[in-house]
Write a protein that holds these residues in place. Structure first.
Motif, PDB file in Angstrom:
ATOM      1  N   GLU A  22     -10.816 -17.085 -47.337  1.00  0.00           N
ATOM      2  CA  GLU A  22      -9.694 -17.974 -47.648  1.00  0.00           C
ATOM      3  C   GLU A  22     -10.165 -19.330 -48.222  1.00  0.00           C
ATOM      4  O   GLU A  22      -9.947 -20.385 -47.593  1.00  0.00           O
ATOM      5  N   ASN A  24      -9.052 -21.302 -50.301  1.00  0.00           N
ATOM      6  CA  ASN A  24      -8.003 -22.327 -50.419  1.00  0.00           C
ATOM      7  C   ASN A  24      -7.865 -23.149 -49.131  1.00  0.00           C
ATOM      8  O   ASN A  24      -7.427 -24.296 -49.155  1.00  0.00           O
ATOM      9  N   ILE A  25      -8.265 -22.554 -47.996  1.00  0.00           N
ATOM     10  CA  ILE A  25      -8.193 -23.270 -46.713  1.00  0.00           C
ATOM     11  C   ILE A  25      -9.573 -23.812 -46.307  1.00  0.00           C
ATOM     12  O   ILE A  25      -9.706 -24.951 -45.877  1.00  0.00           O
ATOM     13  N   ASN A  28     -15.317 -23.626 -50.678  1.00  0.00           N
ATOM     14  CA  ASN A  28     -16.214 -22.686 -51.375  1.00  0.00           C
ATOM     15  C   ASN A  28     -17.658 -22.735 -50.881  1.00  0.00           C
ATOM     16  O   ASN A  28     -18.493 -21.975 -51.341  1.00  0.00           O
ATOM     17  N   SER A 106      -9.799 -26.884 -41.111  1.00  0.00           N
ATOM     18  CA  SER A 106      -8.398 -27.048 -41.520  1.00  0.00           C
ATOM     19  C   SER A 106      -7.668 -27.901 -40.475  1.00  0.00           C
ATOM     20  O   SER A 106      -8.183 -28.125 -39.372  1.00  0.00           O
TER      21      SER A 106
END
Ligand SMILES: O=C1C[C@@](O)(C(=O)O)C[C@@H](O)[C@@H]1O
Length: 146
Positions: A22, A24-25, A28, A106
């Motif tokens: 994931e 996006n959360i 990278n 997150s």
């Protein structure tokens, strides 16, 4: 000269997948990159950083049990999904009585409701949540002055 601080960094389940999980959360960057950088920066602050990542609860519990013998002064922990489930890990941290900082990549309060409850926050020294991987660096930064 100030004494070297021995810190144990614990990463819970699925954090070995950083970089592909994931993005996006969680971003990278890989866990290996994070650990290499953190270790380098810690050395400069006279902090010896020991790291464990495991997907198995009992391995993390056993590592916490041996932390006293290993002369760990401080723990930084991202319990990952165990944050919301593991009274066993909570009890292990209470039993060792080594102070710890809880880190989440997150913001656990802005996601699904079930992530808003942590079994660790009330017994932690402090919580860093939602600052991405920077959260780990801030935890280390805090420890340089303790
Ligand atoms: O695996 C994780 C990672 C996490 O701890 C974080 O770092 O944001 C948040 C948890 O809810 C989740 O299960």
């Amino acid at each position: 000269m100030k004494k070297k601080i021995n810190v144990l960094l614990i990463n819970g389940p699925n954090l070995n997948l950083l970089g592909t999980r994931e993005p996006n959360i969680y971003g990278n960057n890989t866990l290996q990159d994070l650990i290499n950088n953190l270790k380098k920066k810690s050395e400069k602050l006279n902090i010896l950083l020991n790291h464990i990542q495991s997907n198995a609860e009992h391995i993390l519990i056993e590592k916490i049990h041996s932390a006293k013998e290993d002369n760990i002064d401080y723990i930084i922990i991202n319990p990952a999904a165990f944050t919301h489930t593991s009274i066993a890990l909570r009890d292990a941290l209470i039993a060792t009585s080594i102070p710890f900082i809880e880190v989440h990549i997150s913001n656990i309060y802005s996601r699904e409701n079930f992530r808003s409850h942590s079994w660790f926050s009330d017994i932690s020294q402090g919580v860093i949540t939602g600052l991405g991987l920077e959260g780990y660096y801030w935890a280390k930064q805090y420890l340089k002055d303790v």
